[in-house]
Design a protein around this motif. Structure first.
Motif, PDB file in Angstrom:
ATOM      1  N   ILE A 184       9.456  45.794 -47.992  1.00 33.58           N
ATOM      2  CA  ILE A 184       8.666  44.624 -48.146  1.00 33.58           C
ATOM      3  C   ILE A 184       8.210  44.057 -46.898  1.00 33.58           C
ATOM      4  O   ILE A 184       7.003  43.724 -46.660  1.00 33.58           O
ATOM      5  N   MET A 239       5.816  46.218 -45.587  1.00 32.36           N
ATOM      6  CA  MET A 239       4.553  46.110 -46.300  1.00 32.36           C
ATOM      7  C   MET A 239       3.693  44.901 -45.965  1.00 32.36           C
ATOM      8  O   MET A 239       2.516  44.921 -45.812  1.00 32.36           O
ATOM      9  N   ARG A 243      -6.109  42.413 -42.040  1.00 34.84           N
ATOM     10  CA  ARG A 243      -6.497  40.862 -42.376  1.00 34.84           C
ATOM     11  C   ARG A 243      -6.986  40.174 -41.261  1.00 34.84           C
ATOM     12  O   ARG A 243      -7.708  39.238 -41.304  1.00 34.84           O
ATOM     13  N   ALA A 269      -4.182  51.016 -73.912  1.00 37.81           N
ATOM     14  CA  ALA A 269      -4.474  50.043 -72.935  1.00 37.81           C
ATOM     15  C   ALA A 269      -5.960  50.308 -72.594  1.00 37.81           C
ATOM     16  O   ALA A 269      -6.493  48.974 -72.488  1.00 37.81           O
ATOM     17  N   ILE A 288      -5.188  40.730 -69.488  1.00 38.79           N
ATOM     18  CA  ILE A 288      -4.440  41.674 -69.279  1.00 38.79           C
ATOM     19  C   ILE A 288      -3.020  41.658 -69.672  1.00 38.79           C
ATOM     20  O   ILE A 288      -2.215  42.579 -70.040  1.00 38.79           O
ATOM     21  N   ILE A 289      -2.702  40.439 -70.054  1.00 42.51           N
ATOM     22  CA  ILE A 289      -1.300  40.196 -71.070  1.00 42.51           C
ATOM     23  C   ILE A 289      -1.319  41.145 -72.264  1.00 42.51           C
ATOM     24  O   ILE A 289      -0.507  41.629 -72.828  1.00 42.51           O
ATOM     25  N   VAL A 291      -1.125  44.807 -71.560  1.00 39.71           N
ATOM     26  CA  VAL A 291       0.251  45.498 -71.342  1.00 39.71           C
ATOM     27  C   VAL A 291       1.089  45.146 -72.626  1.00 39.71           C
ATOM     28  O   VAL A 291       1.705  46.117 -73.086  1.00 39.71           O
ATOM     29  N   PRO A 315      -1.669  35.558 -65.225  1.00 36.80           N
ATOM     30  CA  PRO A 315      -1.257  36.473 -65.962  1.00 36.80           C
ATOM     31  C   PRO A 315      -0.903  37.857 -65.221  1.00 36.80           C
ATOM     32  O   PRO A 315       0.046  38.452 -65.689  1.00 36.80           O
ATOM     33  N   VAL A 316      -1.426  38.044 -64.173  1.00 39.04           N
ATOM     34  CA  VAL A 316      -1.277  39.350 -63.482  1.00 39.04           C
ATOM     35  C   VAL A 316       0.032  38.909 -62.926  1.00 39.04           C
ATOM     36  O   VAL A 316       1.031  40.079 -62.694  1.00 39.04           O
ATOM     37  N   ILE A 335       2.678  37.111 -63.484  1.00 40.89           N
ATOM     38  CA  ILE A 335       3.932  37.029 -64.676  1.00 40.89           C
ATOM     39  C   ILE A 335       3.952  38.390 -65.010  1.00 40.89           C
ATOM     40  O   ILE A 335       5.263  38.924 -64.969  1.00 40.89           O
ATOM     41  N   THR A 336       3.086  39.156 -65.328  1.00 43.90           N
ATOM     42  CA  THR A 336       3.341  40.511 -65.594  1.00 43.90           C
ATOM     43  C   THR A 336       3.836  41.463 -64.451  1.00 43.90           C
ATOM     44  O   THR A 336       4.774  42.210 -64.748  1.00 43.90           O
ATOM     45  N   MET A 370       7.442  40.481 -64.334  1.00 38.87           N
ATOM     46  CA  MET A 370       8.463  41.171 -65.402  1.00 38.87           C
ATOM     47  C   MET A 370       8.732  42.560 -65.037  1.00 38.87           C
ATOM     48  O   MET A 370       9.618  43.228 -65.334  1.00 38.87           O
ATOM     49  N   MET A 376       8.327  39.687 -52.395  1.00 38.96           N
ATOM     50  CA  MET A 376       7.362  40.663 -52.259  1.00 38.96           C
ATOM     51  C   MET A 376       5.896  39.825 -52.487  1.00 38.96           C
ATOM     52  O   MET A 376       5.023  39.970 -51.723  1.00 38.96           O
ATOM     53  N   PHE A 423       1.628  39.439 -50.585  1.00 40.04           N
ATOM     54  CA  PHE A 423       0.453  38.613 -51.344  1.00 40.04           C
ATOM     55  C   PHE A 423      -0.610  39.673 -51.521  1.00 40.04           C
ATOM     56  O   PHE A 423      -1.800  39.303 -51.004  1.00 40.04           O
ATOM     57  N   ALA A 424      -0.583  40.667 -51.839  1.00 34.67           N
ATOM     58  CA  ALA A 424      -1.804  41.579 -52.261  1.00 34.67           C
ATOM     59  C   ALA A 424      -1.365  42.259 -53.627  1.00 34.67           C
ATOM     60  O   ALA A 424      -0.396  43.358 -53.527  1.00 34.67           O
ATOM     61  N   GLN A 428       1.548  45.499 -54.496  1.00 35.99           N
ATOM     62  CA  GLN A 428       2.909  45.309 -54.989  1.00 35.99           C
ATOM     63  C   GLN A 428       3.117  45.930 -56.203  1.00 35.99           C
ATOM     64  O   GLN A 428       4.281  46.581 -56.117  1.00 35.99           O
ATOM     65  N   MET A 442       8.920  49.400 -71.929  1.00 29.63           N
ATOM     66  CA  MET A 442       8.288  48.776 -70.506  1.00 29.63           C
ATOM     67  C   MET A 442       7.940  49.867 -69.842  1.00 29.63           C
ATOM     68  O   MET A 442       6.994  49.563 -68.747  1.00 29.63           O
ATOM     69  N   ALA A 464       4.226  49.708 -69.253  1.00 29.23           N
ATOM     70  CA  ALA A 464       3.753  48.391 -68.719  1.00 29.23           C
ATOM     71  C   ALA A 464       2.855  48.699 -67.582  1.00 29.23           C
ATOM     72  O   ALA A 464       1.945  48.142 -67.428  1.00 29.23           O
ATOM     73  N   ALA A 502      -0.292  50.501 -68.139  1.00 30.68           N
ATOM     74  CA  ALA A 502      -1.019  49.409 -68.891  1.00 30.68           C
ATOM     75  C   ALA A 502      -1.687  48.569 -67.849  1.00 30.68           C
ATOM     76  O   ALA A 502      -2.985  48.181 -67.945  1.00 30.68           O
ATOM     77  N   MET A 503      -1.110  48.100 -66.965  1.00 26.61           N
ATOM     78  CA  MET A 503      -1.511  47.129 -65.856  1.00 26.61           C
ATOM     79  C   MET A 503      -2.577  47.855 -64.886  1.00 26.61           C
ATOM     80  O   MET A 503      -3.668  47.271 -64.606  1.00 26.61           O
TER      81      MET A 503
END
Lengths: 103, 247
Positions: A7, A10, A18, A72, A82-83, A86, B43-44, B46-47, B50, B65, B70-71, B75, B183, B186, B189-190
């Protein structure tokens, strides 16, 4: 702990592009082709991430991942959040998997 | 009085003697401008939270992370690569390639922000994402933005991203067993959920994605999965040089 170091790595490689322009803007001009290449990267990486990786969703039956992926695509093509994409894909995968393993 | 004029300037032409550069009231306008971004981020994130926790990454590392990198796309990519067993060098290199595009965005934004101190810009550049960039690029064309406006914008977006990750990561442990067995799909799907709307807007992008995928498959016969993602990305983006139009 290993994940933490990844992390931090990254973070560094993300912050540098940036931040650099703050100091470079006066003396660098980006050619147009390079601009297009950089803009294309997110779509290329999404393609590379989706395939062939999606075939490994179920290592015994690659078809399961493909069906989940098609679900999907359909849901996101309907402009749903997107929820829904998924969870819809997860539901389809669960149903298809139980059907395929029963037969 | 000074603040009053500043607030008005957020909506109207600035008064002749009004200097936007020190108006802290712009912080509020920046936060308000972030609302559409927050709606997209929640939503992004939260997913992401998860999926990341479900894949075995601890909640602390998942939130870290989001807070440190913050990208979003990188991630998710990192979580996916960790699942595939990729090493640190591969993950960090892939992140570098994927986030190189921020360099272009930052160049274009910094060109509009010559009136802001470098000290501020060094800090604010951390908050640059695809979303904050597009908003700021439009805004900076219309009016002169100051550091407080950008701070309000970036920080609100950042906070929603980190909090959303925390919420998603916390929910991961209460997901019923039947759902978590599905999962594995998932994360794909994202990725699809991020790609399809972009392709809908510009069909040429599918050529880039398909080239990326096919190159990745070919390279994966020779190299590890991590390097084949990096290779597929570089090759796929070359197609973009030829098929994308100038704006």
């Amino acid at each position: 702990m290993n994940v933490f170091y990844i992390i931090v790595g990254m973070m560094i490689v993300t912050y540098i592009p940036r931040c650099l322009p703050v100091f470079m803007i006066e003396w660098v001009v980006i050619p147009r082709w390079l601009n297009r290449w950089l803009k294309s990267i997110p779509y290329a990486v999404l393609g590379a991430l989706i395939f062939p990786g999606i075939l490994t969703v179920d290592k015994n039956l690659p078809l399961i991942g493909v069906i989940g992926g098609v679900a999907a695509i359909i849901i996101s093509y309907l402009n749903l959040s997107i929820i829904y994409v998924v969870f819809g894909s997860i539901m389809v995968t669960i149903v298809v998997r139980s059907l395929l393993y029963l037969s | 009085m000074e603040r009053e004029r500043g607030l008005q300037a957020g909506y109207h032409q600035p008064a002749v003697d009004y200097d936007v550069s020190q108006d802290k009231g712009q912080l509020f306008f920046g936060m308000k401008a972030a609302i559409p971004i927050v709606i997209g981020f929640i939503p992004v994130s939260i997913t992401f939270g998860m999926v990341s926790v479900q894949s075995g990454i601890s909640l602390v590392n998942t939130v870290l992370m989001s807070g440190l990198v913050f990208a979003g796309a990188s991630q998710l990519m990192a979580v996916n690569m960790l699942m595939m067993g990729a090493g640190a060098v591969e993950i960090v290199s892939a992140t570098f390639v994927l986030n190189l595009r921020h360099f272009i965005m930052s160049m274009s934004i910094m060109n509009e922000l010559k009136h802001i101190l470098k000290f501020w810009k060094t800090i604010l550049s951390f908050g640059l994402t695809d979303e904050t960039f597009s908003l700021l690029a439009v805004r900076a064309q219309e009016t002169k933005v100051n550091q407080y406006y950008i701070l309000g914008l970036n920080f609100t977006a950042y906070l929603s991203w980190v909090l959303g990750t925390f919420v998603g990561g916390s929910l991961a442990s209460v997901i019923p067993e039947t759902i978590s067995s599905g999962m594995a799909v998932a994360i794909y799907a994202m990725f699809i959920g991020l790609l399809v709307p972009a392709v809908r807007a510009n069909w040429r992008l599918i050529m880039i994605a398909v080239t990326g995928a096919v190159s990745c498959l070919i390279i994966s016969k020779m190299l590890s999965s991590g390097w084949s993602i990096i290779g597929g990305t570089i090759v796929g983006a070359v197609i973009g040089v030829f098929v994308l139009e100038e704006e």
